[in-house]
Each structure stands twice: as structure tokens, then as C-alpha cells.
Design a protein around this motif. Sequence first.
Motif, short mmCIF file in Angstrom:
data_model
loop_
_atom_site.label_atom_id
_atom_site.label_comp_id
_atom_site.label_asym_id
_atom_site.label_seq_id
_atom_site.Cartn_x
_atom_site.Cartn_y
_atom_site.Cartn_z
N SER A 91 0.83 -1.21 0.00
CA SER A 91 0.00 0.00 0.00
C SER A 91 0.87 1.26 0.00
CB SER A 91 -0.90 0.01 1.23
OG SER A 91 -1.52 1.27 1.37
N PRO A 92 0.73 2.11 -1.01
CA PRO A 92 1.50 3.37 -1.01
C PRO A 92 1.20 4.25 0.20
CG PRO A 92 0.53 2.96 -3.18
CD PRO A 92 -0.06 1.96 -2.24
N GLN A 93 -0.06 4.20 0.70
CA GLN A 93 -0.41 5.02 1.85
C GLN A 93 0.37 4.61 3.10
OE1 GLN A 93 -2.19 7.77 1.60
NE2 GLN A 93 -2.31 7.30 -0.59
N VAL A 94 0.63 3.32 3.21
CA VAL A 94 1.41 2.84 4.35
C VAL A 94 2.85 3.34 4.24
CG1 VAL A 94 2.33 0.78 5.51
CG2 VAL A 94 -0.04 0.81 4.70
N ARG A 95 3.42 3.22 3.06
CA ARG A 95 4.81 3.68 2.86
C ARG A 95 4.90 5.19 3.07
NH1 ARG A 95 4.18 0.54 -1.84
NH2 ARG A 95 4.59 2.33 -3.20
N LYS A 96 3.88 5.89 2.64
CA LYS A 96 3.86 7.35 2.83
C LYS A 96 3.80 7.68 4.32
CE LYS A 96 1.16 11.48 1.66
NZ LYS A 96 -0.06 11.98 0.98
N ALA A 97 3.04 6.91 5.07
CA ALA A 97 2.93 7.16 6.51
C ALA A 97 4.28 6.95 7.19
CB ALA A 97 1.88 6.24 7.12
N VAL A 98 4.98 5.89 6.81
CA VAL A 98 6.32 5.64 7.38
C VAL A 98 7.25 6.81 7.07
CG1 VAL A 98 8.35 4.16 7.31
CG2 VAL A 98 6.07 3.14 7.26
N THR A 99 7.22 7.27 5.82
CA THR A 99 8.08 8.38 5.40
C THR A 99 7.78 9.62 6.23
OG1 THR A 99 8.09 7.48 3.15
CG2 THR A 99 8.77 9.76 3.41
N THR A 100 6.49 9.91 6.41
CA THR A 100 6.10 11.10 7.18
C THR A 100 6.56 11.00 8.63
OG1 THR A 100 4.15 11.38 5.75
CG2 THR A 100 4.14 12.52 7.87
N VAL A 101 6.36 9.84 9.22
CA VAL A 101 6.73 9.65 10.62
C VAL A 101 8.24 9.77 10.83
CG1 VAL A 101 6.89 7.88 12.42
CG2 VAL A 101 4.70 8.31 11.29
N VAL A 102 9.00 9.08 9.98
CA VAL A 102 10.46 9.12 10.13
C VAL A 102 10.98 10.54 9.90
CG1 VAL A 102 12.64 8.30 9.17
CG2 VAL A 102 10.75 6.70 9.52
N GLY A 103 10.43 11.23 8.89
CA GLY A 103 10.84 12.61 8.64
C GLY A 103 10.53 13.50 9.85
N ASP A 104 9.38 13.26 10.46
CA ASP A 104 9.00 14.06 11.63
C ASP A 104 9.94 13.79 12.80
OD1 ASP A 104 7.02 15.90 12.79
OD2 ASP A 104 6.57 14.22 14.12
N TRP A 105 10.34 12.54 12.97
CA TRP A 105 11.30 12.22 14.03
C TRP A 105 12.63 12.95 13.80
CZ3 TRP A 105 10.64 6.16 14.33
CH2 TRP A 105 9.43 5.88 14.98
N LEU A 106 13.09 12.89 12.54
CA LEU A 106 14.38 13.52 12.23
C LEU A 106 14.34 15.03 12.46
CD1 LEU A 106 15.39 11.54 9.02
CD2 LEU A 106 16.70 11.65 11.14
N LEU A 107 13.15 15.59 12.34
CA LEU A 107 13.01 17.04 12.51
C LEU A 107 12.73 17.44 13.96
CD1 LEU A 107 10.91 17.89 9.33
CD2 LEU A 107 13.21 18.73 9.83
N HIS A 108 11.99 16.62 14.69
CA HIS A 108 11.46 17.09 15.97
C HIS A 108 11.76 16.21 17.17
CE1 HIS A 108 8.56 18.80 12.87
NE2 HIS A 108 9.16 19.86 13.37
N MET A 109 12.20 15.00 16.98
CA MET A 109 12.42 14.14 18.14
C MET A 109 13.56 14.72 18.99
SD MET A 109 12.64 10.01 18.26
CE MET A 109 14.24 9.86 17.48
N ARG A 110 13.34 14.71 20.32
CA ARG A 110 14.29 15.38 21.21
C ARG A 110 15.69 14.77 21.11
NH1 ARG A 110 9.72 15.29 24.52
NH2 ARG A 110 10.37 13.34 25.47
N ASP A 111 15.76 13.46 21.06
CA ASP A 111 17.07 12.79 21.06
C ASP A 111 17.45 12.32 19.65
OD1 ASP A 111 19.35 11.94 22.30
OD2 ASP A 111 18.55 9.97 22.84
N ARG A 112 17.03 13.08 18.63
CA ARG A 112 17.20 12.61 17.25
C ARG A 112 18.67 12.43 16.86
NH1 ARG A 112 15.59 17.84 17.27
NH2 ARG A 112 16.86 19.39 16.15
N TYR A 113 19.57 13.23 17.43
CA TYR A 113 20.98 13.14 17.07
C TYR A 113 21.55 11.74 17.38
CZ TYR A 113 21.82 18.00 15.78
OH TYR A 113 21.85 19.20 15.12
N SER A 114 21.00 11.11 18.39
CA SER A 114 21.48 9.77 18.77
C SER A 114 21.01 8.70 17.79
CB SER A 114 20.99 9.41 20.18
OG SER A 114 21.43 10.35 21.12
#
Length: 840
Positions: A236-259
Motif C-alpha cells: 500500500s502506497p499510503q502505508v509507505r507514505k505514513a512511514v516516510t512522514t513519521v520518520v521525517g517528523d522524528w528527524l526534525l522534531h524528536m528530542r534525542d534525534r541526534y542519537s
Amino acid sequence: MAAGDEHATSEVLRGLNRHLNCLNEDNKATRKRALEFIRKETVDKGLSSGVLQEVFSALLKPLLKCLTDPMERCRETAIAVLTKFIRCVPRPEEALPCLMLCLAQRYGEKEILEPAEELRLSAVEMLTLTVEVCGGHLAPYLNEMISILQRTIVDPFPDVKRESCRCTVNFAKCVPEHFHMQAESLVKPLMLTIAHQHSRVRVSVIEATGAVIQHGSGKNVDDVLSHLAQRLFDDSPQVRKAVTTVVGDWLLHMRDRYSYFHKLIPLLLSSINDEIPEIRLLAADLWRQVGAQWEKENEDDIKDKMDFLLNPPPHYPPGVERPGLGCRELVVRNLGRLIPAITHDVTDWLAPTRVRTSQLLSVLLLHAEDHNTQHLQPLLATFYRASIDTNTDVVNNCLAAAKLLGTFVPPPVFLKLLLEHVTTPYSSSHPWIPLMVLAAVLGGCSKPLIKPHLQQIADTLTQPDVCQEYQQVMYLEQLLACVDVLLHQCESDCGSVSLQLLQVLVTVQSLSREPELSEKALDSVQLLCKVQGLDSVMELHRRHMVQLLDWLSASVNTWSSYSPQRLQLHIIVMQSGPVIGEYLSQVMPLLYSCLQPNRDPEMRMSIFTMLAKLLLDANNTLDSQGHFRDESEKFLCDILLPNLVWQAGRTAAAVRTSALSCLLALLHGGAITPGQLLCREEKLCPRVLSALEEDSQLSRLLACRSLSAILRLIGASLHHEALNKIYPELLKCLDASSEEVRDVALQALGLWFSSLTDNYNPELCAPHLQLLFQQLLLHLDDPDSSVQDQVLEILKKGSSIHSALLKTEVEAVRDRQRTPVYCDQLLQHISSLPRLAPSQ
């Protein structure tokens, strides 16, 4: 509360007293009517917010008690009334102590007490609404919320799962400062549900996972990464899109993302190669944001690079947009930790994983640019492992990445390792892998950078251990690919290594058993001519013939049937055309050496076969300059005749057959003069006559044809004794089982009669003629009419030699023939001849 509101509230509650009491009746219809009346008189009536709030406070506990009503309709109505109250009252948080306790007891235990899935869905929707309207007021009820969500996320009903995930996202955002304390307990139920068969459920779970990790303690990233990585292969493309969105959001906003950069970057970059354009664009946009944000956060550390490294490296891949500095730096700083994972996943047992990993490899190398040099050895090992994959997409992606390596890494660096691997193959079962990678890496390197190393590369490719050791089609294809990439990348500069490249191409043609591969190699030879401005392949051979023959001569004493050199010789002489005739002084010693009777029989056979092809067209090959005729007599005596000597065994017989074919080509091709042939007739004819008694039908046929050629060339010059030794052997061939042998023997006999000149005394040789006539008359009565016709024509020729003798013999057998027609025709022909003395 205003006095008016108090009075209105009292009136409403007074009117509901009786119906509240009915909620405890045993009759389910009564309870149902009571609930419907309560809804009608409260939430449906449009009461003021103040009145509604007080009424809700009074009705909350009775309504919550109805959630355990045995009748499903009553529970449904109770949930609906509660939901409307929560939505409409101004202070819904006042209901939380009772509401959350009740919901936790009913939906947060190990076993959910509500059997109706639609009601479970309504209850979770009510909980979601509660989160939306109460927000931070829910913080004290963290345990209750988590216990409910733990159960409802794994609910059997898909819609309940989805609503629970939505509720989780909202709750995490509402109380982030408290949520992180219990977020870990939601990871397990989410991961149990992430592979649900419904794609919409999977999307919801991924979004909830994103919120849980984002607002959690950061300790559970490793627990969810592998599950998210698997969803990148979701149908499902929608599932892959959701993963992409979530991972991108983590890389941008997760507090401990540098680790976690080294773990998250591969997931986001993998989506850059997704088959859906929307996902590719989303991933690229998120990645740009991540890079720009990192660049801003680390501006002081990379100030010099921001100021001075603005232009892309020279020879940057055309048509490719260069990633931003922040993106490049993120990859460079994490590449050392990414490569081991790439190396591992590129050999995963699942093909989609290997394909996606090989795609990711190119993206990483494009970002790392010249920093790839620091990781060259593990990268090459990764290429080698991926190149043996059975999936062509994996191999192609790997080679595309290797091409990028050639773009960014200086040739002295990668050649030091690669050429060493070429000479000592990475795998004995796949020796062509280093060559495959070398060709790809060279394909990404620019002409000015390769030029200084052309000699080193060409010398390596021509080493016997590299060029001649393996005969697998794949190995030869990659050897050819290395030459082709040099020709395309360096063009005219290849003139300095033209000899070495030609040696490789000759070897590929000689060892290849696939016609298609041989054609490709010949195309490469023609390209080698083109880049040097040569008109033809023959011109190329003329330029290098001396070196090529020296190359072969160096090892001629060790040749055997397994030696590639004999095959290389075949390619060289066959493609040289008339040029080979210009270098007889080097060619003939080579041939003399490998065609001695004591050399390998199979090797001699193959070379004799090659020579037969050349000698049939001697004027355009060996004798193109007219010099071979000076060698032909020596060639006949020193090469052909010794190989015609009888020896026991099938192999020896096969060698004699091949020598006979070469002799026949020599006679037919005109490379030997009649005078030279006449000088060697005493040695030649006995060898040919003995071959008429070979077991091999082909040998007898070649011997007959050779005798015909000898008679045609020097028959009239032969002494009668020599002639009289020939016909008895030819007569024996007339009894052969092969029609072809008989036919050629008859032709030879006709030439034999044509060879009789005035010096042949018929009276002196009458016994020979008599025997010859008698034997031919036997075949005049052959069952095959074509044989009879041939014999008749031969006897007509013989009648001019001794007509009287022939007439006597014909008359003696006429009456014994099955049909006297041919005898009568012959007698009629004899009678028509002029009356001449027999001696004439």
C-alpha cells in the motif's frame, strides 16, 4: 450559577426523577424508554450550557452504570447520551474522575467486558472526544488512559484499532510532559498490530507509533525501527507514505534525534527511490528540511564548508541535483555506521530488502562524495557481495553505486585495491565479480583522470592469470566490459594501449563458446580501430602483428589442446586476412613448432583445420604477397607428410584426416606449383595412396580428392610406373559402401586416363590396362545407372589408349551383363574411332 439556571436545573431533574428510577427496573424495555426520555429531555432539548452542566453532573453516575446494562440497546443509548453531554457541556473535565474509572474498568482490563464491537468503537470514539475537549486535564488519569489503549489497540475489530490509534496520537499531544512516563507500554500492542491485514489500520498504527516515540522517553526507537523498515516494502502506497512522514517528523522534531540519525536516515532516504512519485517528492522534501535544520543548528561547525564548498566536484553526474550541505554532512558523519548495516541487508534473504538496500547505497554515495574514499574497502566488499545476487535489480543498483564511486574517488586509490582483487579473485566460484565492479567504477571516472593509469589497467587485464585463466561466459563478458568502458571513456587515448586491448579482445573471442559474445568482442575490435582512425580490423592487426606473434611464440613450446594460445592464433590469422601473408617469416616457425608429430594430437588437428581454411583462399591469406609458395614445398615435406604417416589409434587417424584436409586445401588453393609438387611426388603419392585404406570414410574421401587434384596438376608429367601404382588403389575404392567415395574415385580414374600421354606405352602396359578394363567393365553393370554412366565415359576415354584390347574385353563380357546396352554403346564408340596403331 445564576438563580434562573438553578431553577431550570431543578425543574429538569424533577422531571427526570421517575425515569432515573426506571433505570433500575428489571424490564429492559422500561430501561430503554427511560434512557431515550432522558436524552430527549436533556441533550436533545437545547438546554443552556450552565443547566446542561449541572444536569450532566447529576446524571453521570446513573448513565455510567448503564454501560454495564445487559441490554445492548441500553448500553448503546447510554454511550450516545454520554458522548453528547461531553461534547456540549462547558466543563467536561469535571466528569473525568467517574468517567475514566468506569471506562478503565470496562475497557482496560485483560479481557474487554463489552461484547459488541460497534459499542466498543463508540466507547473509544467517546474517549477520543474526551481527550479533545479535556486536553491537559487528563494528566492525572494517565494510567487509566494507557490501560484502555493497551487493550483497544489490539481489539479484534479493525475500526476500534484505528480509533484507538487516533486517540493515542491526540492524547500524546495533549499531555506530552506526562505521556513519556507511560509511552513505552504502548509500543508492544502497536507492534503487534502494525502488520494488520487492513492497510488503513497499518497507517493508523504507524501514525500512533510516531506520536508514541515522539513524545516518549526515546528508549524504544530500536523496538520499532525494524517494524517500520518492513513497512517500507508494504504493497500500500499510503502505508509507505505514513512511514516516510513519521520518520521525517522524528528527524526534525524528536528530542534525542541526534542519537538516532544513523538509524533513521536510511529509512527516509530509502523512500527517495519509491515507485510512487508522491512518496519520492515527500521524502526528498523532508530530507531537505532535515538537512537545512541540521545545517542551521551546526552553523558554527561547518562555517568554512558553507563558505568555500559551494561548487560541486568536477565531473559531477549530469542531470543529478546535488544535495544540500546539511544533507551531505549528515550522511558523511554517519556513513561509517551505515555501511555495516548496508552490507548486512544487501544479502538479506528477502529480495525486496536487497533491492531497496542496493538503491539506498547509491543515494548514500552521492551524498558522501569524496568522503567515500575513507570507506573504500568495506564499500568494495559490499559491491562484491551484492554483485553475485540472483536478482538483476540488485546487481544493477550495485553497479550504479560503483559508478558513483568512480566519480568521487581518485583512480590511484580505487585502482590499488581493485586491480589487486582482479588478479586475486574475491571468490573462486565467482571470479568475474572484481572485473564487473572495476568496469562499473571506471564507467564513472572521467577521461582526464583515467588517462595516466591506462597502461596500468591494460597491463593488468593482459596478465595470463587474468586474461586466460577462466572460460566462463560471465568472466569473459566482464573482461570485455572493462575494455569497452576504456574505449568509451578514453577513446583516442586508448592508442597507447591498443596492443594490450587487442590481446584481451582476441582472447575473449578465442575462449568464448557463445556466438553472441564473440560478435560483441568483434564489435569492440572495430571500435578500437575507430578510436584510432584505422580503416579496418586488418589495419589494426598489421600495426600489432609482430608483437602479437611474439606474444604467441613465447609459449609455443608448451602449447597443448588446452592452451588458449592455439585459439588466439586462430583468431589472429583468420581476422588478419591478407596481412598474415606479410609476416610469414614469423608465422611459419610457429606452425612448424606446434605441428610436429610429437606434439599434442588435438592441438595439431585444430591447427590443420585452421590452415585448411587459409589455404583454400591462399591468395588472400598466407600467399597474399606471393611468399608462401617459397615455403610450400618445405611445408609439405616438414609438416604434412610426417603427419600422414600411419600410426595406430583413433586419435592418430583423426590427425591424419585433418592433415589430409589441409593437403587438399593446399592443392586446391594454388599455393603450391606443379613443379614443386612433381619434385615431391615420390614421397607424397605413397602417403595419399595409403590413406585410401583408412577406416575413416572421410579420410578415404579426402585421399581420393587429393589424388584427383594431384592428377589434375601433374598427372601428365608422371612416369608410367607412378601412374600404374595409382589406379589399383582407386579400383578398390569402387567397392566402397559410400556412394560419395565411389563417385570421387571414378572422377579420379577419369583424370588418370586423361593423364596418359604419348610417353605411356599401351603395349608395354597392356597387363595394367587389361586389369583396369576388366574391373571397370564389372562396374559397367552396376545397379546404379549413374555409376554406369560414369564408367561408360571413363571407358570411352580408355578406348583411345588401347581400343583393340578394350574391344576384346567388352565382347568377352557382353553376354554376361544384365543388360548389354552399355556394352553396345561402348563397342559402337570404339568402332567409330579412327584406325590407329595401338602404340599411338
